[in-house]
Design an enzyme around this catalytic site. Structure first.
Site, PDB file in Angstrom:
ATOM      1  N   ASP A 117       0.818  -1.311  -0.068  1.00 47.96           N
ATOM      2  CA  ASP A 117       0.254  -0.053   0.009  1.00 47.96           C
ATOM      3  C   ASP A 117       0.772   1.310   0.034  1.00 47.96           C
ATOM      4  O   ASP A 117       0.669   2.364   0.717  1.00 47.96           O
ATOM      5  CB  ASP A 117      -0.937  -0.043   1.319  1.00 47.96           C
ATOM      6  CG  ASP A 117      -1.963   1.254   1.126  1.00 47.96           C
ATOM      7  OD1 ASP A 117      -2.325   1.777  -0.120  1.00 47.96           O
ATOM      8  OD2 ASP A 117      -2.283   1.725   2.253  1.00 47.96           O
ATOM      9  N   ARG A 258       5.348  11.667  11.377  1.00 42.87           N
ATOM     10  CA  ARG A 258       3.910  11.895  10.749  1.00 42.87           C
ATOM     11  C   ARG A 258       3.225  10.598  11.318  1.00 42.87           C
ATOM     12  O   ARG A 258       3.438   9.533  11.181  1.00 42.87           O
ATOM     13  CB  ARG A 258       4.014  11.928   9.440  1.00 42.87           C
ATOM     14  CG  ARG A 258       2.753  12.065   8.636  1.00 42.87           C
ATOM     15  CD  ARG A 258       2.510  11.835   7.247  1.00 42.87           C
ATOM     16  NE  ARG A 258       1.207  11.947   6.471  1.00 42.87           N
ATOM     17  CZ  ARG A 258       0.726  10.583   6.428  1.00 42.87           C
ATOM     18  NH1 ARG A 258       1.216   9.418   6.694  1.00 42.87           N
ATOM     19  NH2 ARG A 258      -0.496  10.755   5.351  1.00 42.87           N
ATOM     20  N   ASP A 260       0.426   8.351  11.164  1.00 38.70           N
ATOM     21  CA  ASP A 260      -0.370   7.939  10.090  1.00 38.70           C
ATOM     22  C   ASP A 260      -1.822   7.705  10.561  1.00 38.70           C
ATOM     23  O   ASP A 260      -1.818   6.869  11.493  1.00 38.70           O
ATOM     24  CB  ASP A 260       0.231   6.874   9.090  1.00 38.70           C
ATOM     25  CG  ASP A 260      -0.718   6.483   7.993  1.00 38.70           C
ATOM     26  OD1 ASP A 260      -1.124   7.226   6.979  1.00 38.70           O
ATOM     27  OD2 ASP A 260      -1.146   5.168   8.076  1.00 38.70           O
ATOM     28  N   GLU A 302      -1.767  13.131  10.918  1.00 40.89           N
ATOM     29  CA  GLU A 302      -2.636  12.965   9.589  1.00 40.89           C
ATOM     30  C   GLU A 302      -4.021  12.723  10.010  1.00 40.89           C
ATOM     31  O   GLU A 302      -4.615  11.607  10.281  1.00 40.89           O
ATOM     32  CB  GLU A 302      -1.951  11.833   8.790  1.00 40.89           C
ATOM     33  CG  GLU A 302      -2.758  11.728   7.338  1.00 40.89           C
ATOM     34  CD  GLU A 302      -3.249  10.306   6.934  1.00 40.89           C
ATOM     35  OE1 GLU A 302      -3.549  10.217   5.724  1.00 40.89           O
ATOM     36  OE2 GLU A 302      -3.107   9.276   7.702  1.00 40.89           O
TER      37      GLU A 302
END
Length: 613
Positions: A117, A258, A260, A302
């Site tokens: 992915d 970050r 996710d 995010e």
């Protein structure tokens, strides 16, 4: 540890210990696991290099360093941009030339390519994909970046692991300790109860939220894809181990983590399993853990949701959570504005963002690695006769070049033939018509497309927060259609804009007259100006302006008596903005000319950056 360092760690721990313990015990009520976590923090502090500890101390003295107006980011895939981590290091001079001082390295941790992915199915949180390099290479890159004043961001996938992760393999073999780190059920009773309230993320390509594992006779929760197994944060072992992974990566020299899919990380039966209060407890604890061990490291959340659900992830002034968040809704509304030539909804969206406290820092972008989802404010659009389903269809048709005067070359992603819903893929340049214009060879069409690309970036730079380029946008990179011939990528249209960096095209940025040169030099000029003008900093007050024409967006920024005005024409013809700020004499920052803006004509797909004299 030296006495000085013992004191440093203890002081940071003392500042947060009571709250951290209270939150941990509220969530887990497990004193021995909390004690283990404290030992983990101490061990990672001791293991942190002297150079990184020096960075920590420097940034502790200036905790708002990331709010300055000269910060410019770029998202890039290591393999597409430099081939390997060391290849990216060799390209640092190009990034400097592009005025980039913050790079977001897209997922590079170990994964199985056929089940990746895009790298978000992590097999090992402490290993780099072998084709990209090693952890030692990563440390070399971050050290080289720090020498050049470049901050490094990476993705930390907290919600799930790959089914190939050691934990998942041991869980599949029936080891109870590891099964408890995921959500395993031996019949459909509880999974069916979850399905009643939990929305599907990918209803067409990955329907449902559970996957049957015949080899072990259990269902496992898989919110995103069948090969991405959701972690069970009700288990304190999961939290402790993932925090250790977080600190391990921070100690490799990463400056920005970050998080996710952060809204998904806590699951509760009978809820949507989105944005639950326990998520905020976890993020708050993560913030404190970072401030104890590695205070220079920032958390970027995010949160792909509307502003009302995004803002809580900043936390409060007294109890902050994320340092920065993505401005997702504004991005989608921007492309709606490109298609409709009507700035009304965009202005409403920006007004909501501008009304927030200035300590809230957003990352602003035009394009990224992902698709464009049309999560617009349809309640507002209905006031103008725009219903959700037909409007989404119009937008997707427009950006495929099928409606109106569009020359866009986008493609649909995850199309649902039942609901008519779909998302959109394509690079900024191709969506602005540059690909079609270059194919036609018509100078006027090329000029118009380049003007649109530059205007959109000028508008993005005018927003409050940190602008982030998507690699290739700085030279007007167009779609990469080669993915259609790759059987591992053909089913995922996001690879349309995930193509390799065209270094031959980048070289043309040195050649006057080329589209690459025109875009690169125009953006470089804007980036330089943004770094020179204090009113572009996150501390400035911003507001939209009534321009008297729906096609023209007006933005004003104020700081310490200075005032900047931006005018952006989203239409294909010149438009006049009337009665801006009751007139006055302004200097055009780009050209140096002075003008009175009581009435000003903005060129088609053009803009002005103006500073009050």
């Amino acid at each position: 540890m030296a006495n000085k360092e013992i004191g440093e760690f203890e002081l940071r721990l003392k500042k947060h210990h009571d709250e951290l313990r209270w939150l941990y015990m509220e969530l887990y009520n497990n004193g021995s696991m909390f004690f283990e976590l404290m030992e983990t923090l101490r061990q990672f502090y001791e293991a942190r290099s002297d150079s990184l500890k020096a960075v920590d101390r420097e940034k502790e003295k200036d905790p708002n360093w990331y709010r300055r107006n000269d910060l410019l980011g770029m998202m890039l895939y290591i393999d597409n941009f430099g081939g390997t981590i060391n290849g990216v290091k060799e390209k640092l001079p190009y990034l400097q030339k592009s005025n980039v001082n913050y790079i977001h390295l897209m997922p590079f941790l170990d994964t199985v390519p056929e089940r990746s992915d895009g790298g978000y199915a992590v097999k090992d949180f402490r290993k780099v994909q072998p084709a990209l390099g090693t952890m030692e290479d990563l440390e070399g890159l971050t050290a080289a970046c720090h020498e050049k004043g470049i901050q490094v961001c990476m993705d930390f996938v907290m919600n799930h692991t790959s089914e190939d992760h050691e934990w998942a393999q041991r869980a599949r073999n029936g080891e109870g300790e590891y099964m408890s780190r995921y959500f395993f059920f031996n019949n459909r009773d509880i999974p069916d109860r979850y399905e009643q309230t939990v929305p599907q993320v990918f209803p067409t390509t990955a329907p449902g939220n559970f996957t049957w594992l015949p080899e072990c006779g259990h269902y496992v929760m898989t919110t995103f894809y069948p090969y991405q197994w959701d972690l069970n944060y009700r288990n304190p072992r999961v939290f402790n181990e993932m925090m250790a992974n977080f600190l391990y990566l921070a100690n490799r020299g990463i400056d920005i983590i970050r998080i996710d899919a952060v809204p998904y990380i806590w699951k509760e039966l009978g809820t949507s399993c989105r944005n639950l209060k326990q998520v905020h407890t976890i993020v708050r604890m993560m913030r404190m853990i970072g401030e104890i061990v590695c205070p220079s490291v920032l958390l970027l959340g995010e949160v792909v949701m509307e502003p009302s659900k995004v803002v809580p992830y900043f936390g409060t002034v007294e109890k902050p959570e994320c340092h920065m968040l993505y401005n997702v809704t504004t991005m989608a509304t921007t492309w709606h504005t490109v298609a409709t030539r009507d700035t009304t909804l965009l202005r409403e969206q920006l007004d909501k963002v501008f009304a927030l406290p200035t300590q809230y820092v957003f990352l602003n972008y035009l394009r990224c690695h992902d698709d464009i989802g049309w999560g617009l404010d349809y309640d507002s659009l209905r006031r103008f006769g725009m219903e959700e389903r037909p409007h989404k269809a119009y937008l997707n048709d427009f950006f495929r070049g099928l409606r109106g005067l569009s020359n866009s070359r986008g493609e649909l992603y995850n199309e649902d033939l039942v609901t008519g819903d779909a998302r959109l893929c394509g690079t900024t340049a191709s969506l602005c018509g540059l690909q079609a214009a270059l194919e036609s060879g018509k100078p006027e069409a090329i000029d118009r497309a380049i003007d649109a690309v530059v205007m959109l970036h000028a508008y993005m730079f005018m927003q409050s927060g940190i602008p982030v380029l998507y690699s290739g946008d700085e030279i007007g990179r167009c779609n990469d259609n080669s993915y259609h011939a790759d059987r591992n990528k053909a089913a995922d249209s996001r690879y349309l804009h995930r193509g390799k960096m065209d270094w031959a095209a980048a070289a043309r940025a040195e050649k006057p007259g080329t589209s690459e040169y025109r875009i690169f030099t125009a953006l470089a000029r804007l980036e330089t100006l943004r770094g020179e003008e204090a009113a572009f900093s996150c501390d400035a007050i911003a507001a939209t302006l009534d321009t008297g024409d729906k096609a023209i967006l007006g933005i004003a920024r104020y700081l310490n008596g200075e005032q900047l005005v931006g005018l952006f024409n989203f239409s294909d013809e010149p438009k006049t903005a009337a009665a801006i700020h009751s007139g006055g004499v302004y200097r055009n920052l780009v050209t140096g000319d002075t003008l009175n803006i009581s009435e000003i004509t903005v060129p088609a797909q053009g803009f002005f950056w103006l500073k009050r004299m």
